[in-house]
Every structure is written in C-alpha cells, then in structure tokens.
Design an enzyme around this catalytic site. Structure first.
Site, PDB file in Angstrom:
ATOM      1  N   HIS A   1      37.322  56.418  45.619  1.00  0.00           N
ATOM      2  CA  HIS A   1      37.487  56.026  44.224  1.00  0.00           C
ATOM      3  C   HIS A   1      38.509  56.886  43.507  1.00  0.00           C
ATOM      4  O   HIS A   1      38.526  56.937  42.286  1.00  0.00           O
ATOM      5  CB  HIS A   1      36.140  56.131  43.490  1.00  0.00           C
ATOM      6  CG  HIS A   1      35.135  55.129  43.969  1.00  0.00           C
ATOM      7  ND1 HIS A   1      34.466  55.275  45.153  1.00  0.00           N
ATOM      8  CD2 HIS A   1      34.723  53.970  43.437  1.00  0.00           C
ATOM      9  CE1 HIS A   1      33.655  54.238  45.321  1.00  0.00           C
ATOM     10  NE2 HIS A   1      33.795  53.432  44.295  1.00  0.00           N
TER      11      HIS A   1
ATOM     12  N   GLU B   1      37.102  40.713  43.628  1.00  0.00           N
ATOM     13  CA  GLU B   1      38.468  40.954  43.159  1.00  0.00           C
ATOM     14  C   GLU B   1      39.441  39.932  43.730  1.00  0.00           C
ATOM     15  O   GLU B   1      40.312  39.439  43.029  1.00  0.00           O
ATOM     16  CB  GLU B   1      38.942  42.360  43.557  1.00  0.00           C
ATOM     17  CG  GLU B   1      38.478  43.464  42.645  1.00  0.00           C
ATOM     18  CD  GLU B   1      37.037  43.837  42.903  1.00  0.00           C
ATOM     19  OE1 GLU B   1      36.495  43.377  43.912  1.00  0.00           O
ATOM     20  OE2 GLU B   1      36.467  44.578  42.090  1.00  0.00           O
TER      21      GLU B   1
END
Lengths: 226, 510
Positions: free
Chosen positions: B219, B150
C-alpha cells in the site's frame, strides 16, 4: 419494398424474459441489401486473409468469416446513434457502421488513408461519427467500456443503447463475471447467429428491453464456414 | 515604525516566501542571462524609489509597470509587491483536502458532464473525505459509489469518457490502480493515438500515491514513474493547496486522460492560499514547474511531499551558507525540462528527490534530461535521493529508513568545504571502512555500528547483523542491507573533476 414476413428457422430461447416472436418483418430490398453486405464482408475477409499470408498485413489479423449475419442483422435493427463496441475482430463491424472498404484495407496495410491513419492496425478500427468505439486488443476490455458507454447514454438521458460484443474467450475474463455473476438477474436470449433475420429480430427486442428494463445478454451462435 | 519602513520590511520578507501568485512570470535565467540575483539591500534601495508614492492606488500602477516589463529587477519587485499585498491583507489558509474538495465541487457545478466515481466517494463522504458533501449536493446521479472492482469501474469510466462525459475516477490508493492499469493505459492513454484523433478521453484518475504511515509494502508504492513513462497520459503531482486546486481543475478540464497523484499525508496540511487561487476559474498550466525557492548554489528538484522536505533542507543549508533552489515539478508528464535545465545552468549542481523506488524513477529521467541538455554546465554528478530499493517495511524505524528523511541526506547536509574532501578521507573520518555506501545516513551507520558491537558482546564476539564471512568474501553486500547499493570500486580516473580541482569520487585506490 413490399413487406414480407418470414419465420426464423430456429426458435429463440430466453432466460428471465419473454422470447421475441419468430415472425420477422422485412422486405425484398432489405434482404437483398443483407446479401450484398454479407457477400462484401466475406470477400473482404478472404482478401485480408491472403494479404496476411503474403505478409502485406503485419501483426495480427482476426477474421470475421461466418459471423457476417450478426453485423448486418444488428445494423438493420439499430440506428447509427446506438453505440457498438467490440473486440479485435472488428473489420466487418466497421463496414457495417458505414466504413469504406478502402479505409479498411488502407488501415490493414498501414497506410495514411486508413481509418486510423495507419496508427491503429487491424485491431483498432474506430468510427466515432457512427458511434463505433473500436476495436480493442485486450480480451474482455470492451465489456466495462461498453458499460461505460451505456452509462453515458443513461446519464445524458438519450434513448439509445450500446451493443458490447465479445466472444467466449472474453466470457471467462475477470471483468465480465465480476459484474454479471452477482446473482442470476440479468435476462438472456439465445439466437441463431447464422440467420440475419433472427439477429435483426433479437437486436430489436434487446434494444427495447434495454431501454425499458436494463441490460440483457444475448448469445448468438455462429461458426466459421470453412 | 513608519508605514514606509514596515512595507519595506514586508517586501524584503515577501521576496523569499514560498508562494508567488500564479500570474507572475517566474525568473528564468535563459531570458536574462546577465541578470544577477538581487540582494536584500539592493531590493530595499529599489523599493525606496517608489516608497514616496506607495499607497493603495499605486500598488496597481506598480503592477502595471511590471507587466510592461521594465526588466528583471522590476519583475522581481513586482512579484514581491503582489505577494506582499496578499501577505499584508492576511492570507487565508486551506488544507489540501479542502482544496481538492472545492476544486471538484466547482468543476461539477460548472459542467454537468463531470461526475465522480469510486469506492466510498458517496455515502461515506470519501475514503479520505475528499468528496465530502458532494453526494448531498449533486445527488446519486453524479456521485457513484462503486463495488470493489477497479477493473470494472475504471473501464466504465473510460467508456463514459469515450462517449463524451468527464469522469473523475477515484482510486483509494494508486496501488489499487494496478487492477485497472490496463484500462488506464490501453483503453484511455492510447486511444487518441490509435483512433487517429477520433476518440479523446477526458478522464481524471485521482487518488493518494506513495507511502502513507505504516501501511506496509502493498500500500506504499509510488506510481509516478510508471504512469509518467506512458505517452498519451498526463501525470500531475501537487504539493500545496494551491497546486491541488489549480492542477485538479486543469485536469478535469483537460480533454486527455490525466493521472492525478495526491499524497495522503499532505491531505491534512494547511497552506497559505492567495485570492486568485480561491477564484472558481483559477487553473494552473499543466507542464510548468514552480520554483518554490530561488537559490544559486544547488538545485533541488522534487514533487509532492518531498517539496516540503526540500524546503526545510534548503533552510538548513542556508544556515550553513549554501543557497539552494527548490523546484516543485507539479507536472511529472509533461516534465518541465526547460525550467529544470535553466536552473541547473544557473547553479551547476543538481539533487533530485523522490519517495519512489530509485531504479527507473522520475529522478532518473530528470538526470538523463539534464545530462543530455546541460552536461557542460554540471560541476558534479547529479545526485538522486530516492526511497530505498526495498518493499516498504512495516516497522516504524525501518519505514523511516526506507524513505528520504530530513536527516537521511548526508550530501546535502555536509558543508561545502567537507564536500570538497575526497570521499575516502570522509569515510576514514567517520570510521567506515568501505562496507557501506553513501546512501545510508550517518545516524544509521552509527546505530548499525553500535548494534554490531552490542550483538557481538552478547553472542560472544560474533555479530548477527554483520554479513557472514562467507558472504563478505563473496562480495555479496546487498543480502542483509538491500538499501546499500554496491558502488563501483574500479578505476574512476575518467570522472570529471570539480571546479576546484578535487575529484568528487576518489580516483586513488584507497
């Protein structure tokens, strides 16, 4: 303006590519301009140093003493449409891209006349019209940003390249190995960074290589004079 | 039934439907301070004036008159008529997934500088199939599959945006954006300011945000509050398919970095969508909230998935005679403070709902804004309903408890007369003796009470779940039940009394 050919003092070392020739084409006016620019840069950095010590420049002040040959040599090899992005050690890179001394000092002292209207500071000099994209405070951040600039140039099918400058600190940052460590396939070049002509030759070679074959990593050895 | 009465029926139904077409100006009390909400009967009476002239051509003229501005009632009627029109024509439905896909598709075809980048966006057709079909349509030059880095690809996206391209960077979830948050904030959000306007970054960071189902603590976090606190960013959170389409198109066209927070559980939900929204030039304004449902007793402000919950809760409240106004924020930054404050000035009560952690959340900002601007209009303290102050548990029952659920809002569920009772009386009625705070619902408290006694019976009188005597004595309540925030039990006589004269929080020492 008569062309002169000078041999670089130190040979180039290369990895996974052919080294450029040691003979550099130049001229007396170019060498004089090198001297003028480098001297101006050095004087600017010395002045910035004393301003910083007298607290007229606040926060951070990272100086470029000793690396001036890099800035001027690179500028001689490329155009103003090739992008440069660097770290926070950006004063002289800004000058090399056509920035004015007044703009640089105003920015350092936080004045509105500064290149970023006083809102950026020492670490955030930009000159978009000359494709100089800063000036980044986070170590290593400019590496993926530089990749993005190069990506945009490739996407738009322009025949320009991006030079992403970083130091040995950033070389350890996670963002850099993630992209380059996947197998030994990026070619490299080792250059004497104290020799402006060698830098010019290396940058010209790197630009041609990047346009044909892809990224190339060049290591310029430079050290601070004092 | 004659066509006339059928139309009147449609109109009266349509006034209270969820979606109003985007070009209709919403009711804002600050503009019409003396206007009263229209009752159904009055609306039908108004409509009957036009009833004789209503046919297909007259719809247009009525719309025209509405635009010229005959006053509030005409505006309301106009909105009803226009939505009745699409209602009567058989409105189409679209999933949020298709809405997002079509938005990206249309923007990519309109502007060659737009490209998509992220993990699994190309060959896999998108981790959640949002970018389905784009690789086949636009080719690998414009749809990039990235490695799992990322920090790397976000940096590349921002660098490309510096140079003038318009990347749409997808994060598989916004939890992974933390790997790249330096680039989002330091390289994207702040660049325009630091360069004094020389550099602008027309990038969109999008992806699912907040809790999904059973994915655990790492998450499930909501990042709305994190990104919304950064000047230089725009943060959008759509709810319906129309929101998703309009806001994503606006985000891609926007010259500044936009964080687009979607919701994984909403991807598959279908919403009615108007003809205007299906047009390829459709765009919603950034920074405007939408009043999903008008009301006059309490304002519920929320965003993303919680809008659906708020609407359902409002329906339940309507059965009990409480008319709730539901505001869908759409844009977290810039926050539409005008709409929120106007609504609070109308209803005098505010409930904010979000899925994220309560401390320093979006609800806190809304509460602060309302207290700063509409304090004298409030009849009661602002109520925040947020996720529990705990990392998201995995077990299904705990996960349910950690998020606002339909049943988990006792203050909204309570009828008005009960809310006026002193809190101490209510607690006594429910058999709680002050160990629990109001943020846990009735069902949970009952269950815990049962489990306490059940465990006590098995373990010979000593309950495993109750706090030990020592921790109770030390006043440490939050060790075993982190969702129960400690309440201020001191002197509350300084608190404002409600309009009816009873204080909302007990000021006596009961």
């Amino acid at each position: 303006t008569t062309p002169i050919t000078i041999e670089t003092a130190v040979p180039f070392e290369s990895h996974l590519c052919d080294a450029p020739s040691r003979s550099v084409e130049t001229s007396s006016s170019e060498i004089l301009s090198f001297f003028r620019d480098m001297a101006r840069m050095r004087r600017m950095e010395i002045a910035a140093d004393s301003l910083y010590k007298s607290k007229l420049i606040r926060g951070f002040c990272h100086l470029y003493d000793g690396q001036e040959a890099l800035a001027v040599g690179m500028e001689a090899a490329i155009t103003r449409k090739d992008a440069i992005i660097t770290s926070y050690r950006d004063h002289c890179t800004f000058l090399g891209r056509g920035g004015e001394l007044v703009d640089a000092f105003s920015e350092l002292m936080g004045r509105k006349r500064g290149c970023s209207n006083g809102k950026g500071g020492s670490m955030h000099f930009y000159k978009k019209d000359a494709c100089f994209y800063g000036g980044h405070g986070i170590v290593g951040a400019q590496i993926p940003l530089g990749c993005g600039l190069a990506f945009a140039q490739k996407y738009s099918k322009e025949e320009f390249v991006t030079f992403t400058l970083y130091g040995d600190g950033a070389a350890n940052q996670g963002q850099f190995p993630a992209y380059f460590k996947r197998g030994d396939y990026v070619p490299g070049l080792k250059v004497d960074g104290m020799d402006a002509l060698a830098v010019k030759q290396a940058c010209k070679f790197a630009k041609e290589h990047a346009l044909k074959n892809g990224p190339i990593v060049s290591l310029f050895n430079a050290f601070i004079k004092f | 039934m004659s066509q006339q009465s059928r139309l009147m029926e449609d109109v009266s139904n349509a006034v209270f439907t969820v979606s109003t077409p985007p070009d209709v100006e919403l009711y804002s009390p600050s503009k019409y301070p003396f206007a009263q909400a229209l009752s159904r009967r009055r609306l039908l009476l108004l409509f009957s004036e036009y009833a004789g002239a209503v046919d297909q051509k007259m719809w247009g003229i009525l719309r025209q008159r509405g635009i010229d501005g005959g006053g509030l009632s005409l505006r309301r009627t106009r909105s009803a008529l226009v939505s009745a029109r699409s209602y009567a024509a058989g409105s189409k439905e679209m999933t949020v997934r298709d809405a997002l896909n079509s938005a990206i598709d249309e923007e990519m075809s309109a502007d060659p500088k737009v490209f998509v980048m992220g993990e699994e966006v190309g060959q896999y057709q998108g981790a959640y199939k949002i970018t389905k079909g784009l690789l086949e349509k636009y080719g690998p030059e414009r749809v990039y599959d990235t490695p799992i880095t990322e920090a790397g690809f976000t940096g590349i996206g921002v660098g490309a945006a510096y140079a003038g391209l318009k990347p749409v960077v997808e994060f598989m979830t916004f939890n992974f954006s933390m790997q790249a948050i330096d680039h989002i904030i330091n390289s994207a959000a702040k660049s325009n300011y630091m360069s004094a306007g020389q550099i602008n970054v027309p990038i969109v960071f999008r992806g699912p945000n907040g809790a999904a189902a059973g994915v655990g603590a790492q998450h499930s976090q909501c990042y709305a509050a994190w990104y919304a606190s950064v000047p230089g960013l725009k943060v959008l959170a759509p709810y319906s398919a129309e929101d998703a389409r309009g806001l994503l198109k606006a985000a891609i066209r926007d010259p500044d970095p936009v964080v687009f927070l979607e919701n994984e559980l909403l991807y598959g939900e279908s919403f009615p969508i108007s003809e205007e929204a299906l047009d390829s030039s459709f765009c919603l304004p950034i920074g405007k909230a939408k009043i999903e449902r008008e009301g006059k007793d309490v304002t519920i402000v929320t965003f993303s998935k919680m809008v659906g919950f708020a609407l359902k809760a409002a329906e339940k409240l309507a059965e009990e005679g409480i008319s709730a106004e539901v505001i869908n924020l759409r844009s977290i930054r810039p926050l539409d403070r005008e709409t929120i404050n106007a609504s609070v000035r109308k209803t005098s009560r505010l409930v904010t709902v979000e899925e994220g952690f309560p401390q320093h959340g979006v609800c806190a900002e809304i509460c602060a804004s309302v207290v700063e601007e509409s304090f004298s209009y409030l009849d009661a303290p602002v109520e925040r309903i947020a996720g529990a102050d705990v990392p998201m548990p995995y077990a299904a029952n705990l996960e349910r408890l950690a998020l606002p659920q339909m049943r988990n809002s006792p203050k909204m569920k309570k009828p008005l007369r009960e809310r006026k009772k002193k809190a101490s009386e209510v607690r006594k009625e429910r058999g709680l003796n002050g160990e629990t705070s109001g943020s846990v619902d009735r069902q949970t408290e009952k269950k815990l009470g049962e489990s306490r006694s059940r465990h006590g019976a098995r373990r010979g009188g000593k309950s495993r779940t109750a706090p030990s005597r020592r921790s109770r004595a030390a006043g440490v309540r939050s060790q075993l039940y982190p969702s129960r925030r400690p309440r201020y039990t001191g002197d509350k006589s300084h608190r404002k009394k409600s309009a009816t004269g009873t204080s909302f929080i007990s000021s006596s020492s009961s």
